[in-house]
Design a protein around this motif. Sequence first.
Motif, mmCIF file in Angstrom:
data_model
loop_
_atom_site.group_PDB
_atom_site.id
_atom_site.type_symbol
_atom_site.label_atom_id
_atom_site.label_comp_id
_atom_site.label_asym_id
_atom_site.label_seq_id
_atom_site.Cartn_x
_atom_site.Cartn_y
_atom_site.Cartn_z
ATOM 1 N N VAL A 183 100.979 59.762 -59.228
ATOM 2 C CA VAL A 183 102.265 60.008 -58.590
ATOM 3 C C VAL A 183 102.852 59.025 -57.768
ATOM 4 C CG1 VAL A 183 103.283 61.694 -56.712
ATOM 5 C CG2 VAL A 183 101.471 62.554 -58.321
ATOM 6 N N SER A 184 102.226 58.257 -57.024
ATOM 7 C CA SER A 184 102.544 57.166 -56.469
ATOM 8 C C SER A 184 103.251 56.332 -57.339
ATOM 9 C CB SER A 184 101.612 56.425 -55.584
ATOM 10 O OG SER A 184 102.124 55.330 -54.895
ATOM 11 N N ASP A 185 102.815 55.599 -58.461
ATOM 12 C CA ASP A 185 103.111 54.596 -59.431
ATOM 13 C C ASP A 185 104.300 55.084 -59.974
ATOM 14 O OD1 ASP A 185 101.168 52.925 -58.769
ATOM 15 O OD2 ASP A 185 99.528 53.671 -60.454
ATOM 16 N N ILE A 186 104.550 56.555 -60.556
ATOM 17 C CA ILE A 186 105.528 56.877 -61.217
ATOM 18 C C ILE A 186 106.666 57.232 -60.354
ATOM 19 C CG2 ILE A 186 106.372 58.899 -62.799
ATOM 20 C CD1 ILE A 186 103.540 59.055 -63.876
ATOM 21 N N GLN A 187 106.568 57.855 -59.175
ATOM 22 C CA GLN A 187 107.626 58.039 -58.372
ATOM 23 C C GLN A 187 108.342 59.308 -58.758
ATOM 24 O OE1 GLN A 187 109.205 54.490 -57.288
ATOM 25 N NE2 GLN A 187 107.891 54.202 -55.647
ATOM 26 N N LEU A 188 109.511 58.799 -59.714
ATOM 27 C CA LEU A 188 110.382 59.909 -59.968
ATOM 28 C C LEU A 188 109.920 61.123 -60.757
ATOM 29 C CD1 LEU A 188 113.362 57.684 -61.445
ATOM 30 C CD2 LEU A 188 113.172 58.692 -59.238
ATOM 31 N N ASN A 189 110.048 62.475 -60.165
ATOM 32 C CA ASN A 189 109.858 63.713 -60.398
ATOM 33 C C ASN A 189 108.485 63.735 -60.946
ATOM 34 O OD1 ASN A 189 112.409 64.597 -60.437
ATOM 35 N ND2 ASN A 189 112.946 65.048 -62.474
ATOM 36 N N ALA A 190 107.565 63.115 -60.190
ATOM 37 C CA ALA A 190 105.965 62.915 -60.367
ATOM 38 C C ALA A 190 105.468 64.002 -59.276
ATOM 39 C CB ALA A 190 105.518 61.681 -60.331
ATOM 40 N N VAL A 191 104.368 64.684 -59.695
ATOM 41 C CA VAL A 191 103.776 65.828 -58.889
ATOM 42 C C VAL A 191 102.311 65.690 -59.404
ATOM 43 C CG1 VAL A 191 105.878 67.109 -58.502
ATOM 44 C CG2 VAL A 191 103.999 67.771 -60.233
ATOM 45 N N CYS A 192 101.442 66.226 -58.435
ATOM 46 C CA CYS A 192 99.860 66.623 -58.897
ATOM 47 C C CYS A 192 99.517 67.594 -57.945
ATOM 48 C CB CYS A 192 99.270 65.289 -58.871
ATOM 49 S SG CYS A 192 98.791 64.544 -57.009
ATOM 50 N N LEU A 193 98.516 68.336 -58.343
ATOM 51 C CA LEU A 193 98.054 69.276 -57.521
ATOM 52 C C LEU A 193 97.433 68.598 -56.030
ATOM 53 C CD1 LEU A 193 97.645 72.372 -58.586
ATOM 54 C CD2 LEU A 193 95.166 71.728 -58.834
ATOM 55 N N ARG A 207 100.041 52.847 -74.993
ATOM 56 C CA ARG A 207 99.637 51.556 -75.742
ATOM 57 C C ARG A 207 98.449 50.858 -75.247
ATOM 58 N NH1 ARG A 207 105.780 48.994 -75.254
ATOM 59 N NH2 ARG A 207 107.073 50.760 -75.741
ATOM 60 N N GLY A 208 97.549 51.686 -75.199
ATOM 61 C CA GLY A 208 96.270 51.198 -74.927
ATOM 62 C C GLY A 208 95.872 51.036 -73.455
ATOM 63 N N CYS A 209 96.782 51.370 -72.573
ATOM 64 C CA CYS A 209 96.822 51.037 -71.168
ATOM 65 C C CYS A 209 95.885 51.997 -70.660
ATOM 66 C CB CYS A 209 98.123 51.022 -70.460
ATOM 67 S SG CYS A 209 98.994 49.788 -70.859
ATOM 68 N N LYS A 210 94.837 51.635 -69.339
ATOM 69 C CA LYS A 210 93.797 52.841 -68.938
ATOM 70 C C LYS A 210 94.380 53.347 -67.921
ATOM 71 C CE LYS A 210 90.738 51.455 -72.049
ATOM 72 N NZ LYS A 210 90.456 52.156 -73.203
ATOM 73 N N THR A 211 95.364 53.047 -67.233
ATOM 74 C CA THR A 211 95.895 53.537 -65.969
ATOM 75 C C THR A 211 97.478 53.390 -66.374
ATOM 76 O OG1 THR A 211 95.863 51.556 -64.619
ATOM 77 C CG2 THR A 211 94.207 53.032 -64.791
ATOM 78 N N VAL A 212 98.146 54.041 -65.350
ATOM 79 C CA VAL A 212 99.786 54.159 -65.359
ATOM 80 C C VAL A 212 100.071 52.618 -64.585
ATOM 81 C CG1 VAL A 212 101.793 55.064 -64.293
ATOM 82 C CG2 VAL A 212 100.018 56.826 -65.093
ATOM 83 N N ARG A 213 99.385 52.378 -63.581
ATOM 84 C CA ARG A 213 99.570 51.088 -62.971
ATOM 85 C C ARG A 213 99.603 49.984 -64.066
ATOM 86 N NH1 ARG A 213 102.755 48.612 -60.469
ATOM 87 N NH2 ARG A 213 102.832 50.663 -59.261
ATOM 88 N N GLU A 214 98.395 49.945 -64.768
ATOM 89 C CA GLU A 214 98.326 49.038 -66.046
ATOM 90 C C GLU A 214 99.495 48.951 -66.801
ATOM 91 O OE1 GLU A 214 95.159 47.878 -69.802
ATOM 92 O OE2 GLU A 214 94.728 49.069 -67.955
ATOM 93 N N TYR A 215 100.183 50.222 -67.066
ATOM 94 C CA TYR A 215 100.987 50.219 -68.143
ATOM 95 C C TYR A 215 102.593 49.717 -67.513
ATOM 96 C CZ TYR A 215 104.716 52.422 -70.874
ATOM 97 O OH TYR A 215 105.882 52.381 -71.866
ATOM 98 N N ILE A 216 102.671 49.925 -66.100
ATOM 99 C CA ILE A 216 103.908 49.502 -65.265
ATOM 100 C C ILE A 216 103.660 47.956 -65.228
ATOM 101 C CG2 ILE A 216 104.952 49.265 -63.108
ATOM 102 C CD1 ILE A 216 104.266 52.506 -62.920
#
Length: 441
Positions: free
Chosen positions: A38-48, A105-114
């Motif tokens: 959620v912190s990495d995506i920011q826009l319209n991102a939520v979690c439980l 694209r093979g990234c293991k985390t959202v942070r790695e993708y960004i």
Amino acid sequence: MEFEKALRLAAEYLIFEERFIDPALPQGLWFCDNVAEVSDIQLNAVCLGSGVDFDAVTKCRPFFELFPYVVIVTPNAFARKRLAEELFPRLSTCCVYVIQDTGFRGCKTVREYIDAFGHDRLLDIYAGAVELPAYGILDLSEVETRDLIKVPRTLSGFDRLDKSIGGFFAGELSVWTGKRGIGKSTILSQLLLSAIDQGHRVCAYSGELDRAQFREWTYLQAAGPEHIGYRDDPLTGKRLPTVNPQVDKLISEWLHERFWLFDLERNTRHDPEAILSQFAYAKMRYRADVFLVDNIMAVDFDGVREKDFYREQSKFTQALASFAKRQHVHVHLVVHPRKSSGGKAGEVTADDVHGSGDITNRADNVFFLTTHVVAGAQKPMLVTLKNRDFGSKINQWLDFDKKSRRFFPDGGDPKKALGWEMAARQVEIAELPGGDKTLPF
């Protein structure tokens, strides 16, 4: 105002940055697996939220419905599967997408993708999005063809009836009716034995007979007339049919873990919920696939107002029909006819079944057991009032052996061997002359 209200409600259960939530953005709502995403995506991102279970999602439905669609976003395949399984049934009115491995694209985390592609390229992960099919509806073209020849079923043992309806198919409900004392319970216990003989396992609820009575009647039917003798009651002189002890033992071995009975003595409640719960257990634990409720009038509907009684019976019938379809089993249900039923086979209709018409509407088969005068004598007859699969409406003429309480086709023989006899030695029981003519059908 509606947005602010929905946002406040969602904030009780979900984690997000309010300043980053905007339903007008084209990306929809991104549901993440954890706070880091959620912190990495920011826009319209939520979690439980922490310690919040997925049932909270239904409480936040007004919030989710603000967005054109919901996207499950996490590179972890196991987490994606879990989120889809938990969210999808709870968001049945929402369009739900799941981002697949190709999108990350093979990234293991959202942070790695960004870090690899930049925050402004996050929307590119939609290239790996798959829309989940609408919950609760199907594309008819994708439904598998039903091959009735391959559908599990049991046969009644009455040739004319079996050829007419094709047997009792899994996933269906059969309703049985007839006047009191006509033999509905008798013919159905016989059908359960026939099902066992065909390799099935059965479970019965009998609200009228205690377990000792139920056993006595069932064992007489299983034994057959050639393995039954008589004892004289020393107090009344009444002659009581009795299964040969050796045969009784063989029948017990044959029925072991194949025939299950709802225990009225141990189950202090026998309301619809308790009966269905025990049926579900018998299906799961013992693989039972043929069930009997004898009869609906014996089911405990305590607390139900008189004006709602038929409605509750209808709901229970629907629950039995749903159980049959969901568990892929066959359920037999006994229902009394209306007091106004004429009794003439040709005049009987499904509308003569007692209670709400919904009972027969929900059934796949409806049978009426009655008697008819032939050559001055009463003969039992089974009338098919409804058959959903083939539209059959035939009459099966029957005869009845009072000693073994077996029904059999008119002109046939009650001496039909069942599975227990495969391991039996030939046992000869001397039959006493005559018989007890006070026994009902």
